[in-house]
Design an enzyme around this catalytic site. Structure first.
Site, PDB file in Angstrom:
ATOM      1  CD  GLU A  42      44.206  38.363  20.850  1.00  0.00           C
ATOM      2  OE1 GLU A  42      43.243  38.865  20.225  1.00  0.00           O
ATOM      3  OE2 GLU A  42      45.399  38.589  20.571  1.00  0.00           O
ATOM      4  CB  CYS A  51      51.229  34.078  25.851  1.00  0.00           C
ATOM      5  SG  CYS A  51      51.426  35.850  25.996  1.00  0.00           S
ATOM      6  CD  GLU A  53      55.005  32.219  24.067  1.00  0.00           C
ATOM      7  OE1 GLU A  53      53.782  32.475  24.032  1.00  0.00           O
ATOM      8  OE2 GLU A  53      55.871  32.975  23.589  1.00  0.00           O
ATOM      9  CB  CYS A  87      55.675  33.847  28.474  1.00  0.00           C
ATOM     10  SG  CYS A  87      53.906  33.752  28.119  1.00  0.00           S
TER      11      CYS A  87
HETATM   12  N1  THU Z   1      51.440  36.521  22.271  1.00  0.00           N
HETATM   13  C1  THU Z   1      51.737  35.214  22.486  1.00  0.00           C
HETATM   14  O1  THU Z   1      50.842  34.354  22.499  1.00  0.00           O
HETATM   15  N2  THU Z   1      53.037  34.873  22.668  1.00  0.00           N
HETATM   16  C2  THU Z   1      54.090  35.728  22.550  1.00  0.00           C
HETATM   17  O2  THU Z   1      55.229  35.297  22.689  1.00  0.00           O
HETATM   18  C3  THU Z   1      53.847  37.152  22.286  1.00  0.00           C
HETATM   19  C4  THU Z   1      52.438  37.576  22.317  1.00  0.00           C
HETATM   20  C5  THU Z   1      50.046  36.875  21.984  1.00  0.00           C
HETATM   21  C6  THU Z   1      49.284  37.550  23.083  1.00  0.00           C
HETATM   22  C7  THU Z   1      48.223  38.285  22.288  1.00  0.00           C
HETATM   23  O3  THU Z   1      47.141  37.421  22.038  1.00  0.00           O
HETATM   24  C8  THU Z   1      48.890  38.617  20.978  1.00  0.00           C
HETATM   25  O4  THU Z   1      50.014  37.753  20.890  1.00  0.00           O
HETATM   26  C9  THU Z   1      49.347  40.052  20.843  1.00  0.00           C
HETATM   27  O5  THU Z   1      50.125  40.440  21.925  1.00  0.00           O
END
Ligand code: THU
Length: 129
Positions: A42, A51, A53, A87
């Site tokens: 983030e 994300c 993934e 994703c």
């Molecule tokens: N996030 C992921 O990394 N993967 C997911 O499958 C769902 C959401 C992260 C994005 C963000 O940093 C935090 O989770 C909250 O949405």
């Protein structure tokens, strides 16, 4: 698959999630058995967050991997955390129909196919008019 879950769980420890506090780890297994991992990253704009993934997929692609068998995603939620919509689109684009295993820290897991999570996907086929 446990190996992949363990790698995703370890990657989750690296999450850069000071804004949401929501830590996610992912791992992806290439056709040759090599594994690439990612965590969510983030930043202060929020919108440029990436994300776990996608980080794993970008790392794999940038290391030359092009075909994949499985992906795992781990978060600390009772209801298993699935990949977000964008994703799912990118998993379809770069991995196609693979096994996607969602897992939490208590050992709960569920495996789905890409097309279960993203039915009737838009892809390059529609560009060939
Ligand atoms: N996030 C992921 O990394 N993967 C997911 O499958 C769902 C959401 C992260 C994005 C963000 O940093 C935090 O989770 C909250 O949405």
């Amino acid at each position: 698959m446990q190996r992949l879950i363990d790698r995703a769980r370890a990657a989750r420890e690296m999450a850069v999630a000071p804004y949401s506090g929501f830590r996610v780890g992912a791992s992806i297994e290439a056709e040759d058995g090599s594994v690439f991992t990612g965590c969510n990253v983030e930043n202060a704009t929020y919108g440029l967050t990436v994300c776990a993934e996608r980080v794993a997929i970008w790392k794999a692609l940038s290391e030359g991997a092009r075909a994949f068998r499985r992906l795992a995603v781990v978060a600390d939620t009772e209801e298993l955390t699935p990949p977000c919509g964008p994703c799912r689109q990118l998993i379809w684009e770069f991995c196609g129909e693979i096994e996607i295993t969602m897992a939490n820290l208590n050992g709960k897991t569920e495996t789905m196919r890409t097309s279960d999570l993203l039915p009737r996907a838009f892809d390059r086929r529609f560009l060939q008019t």
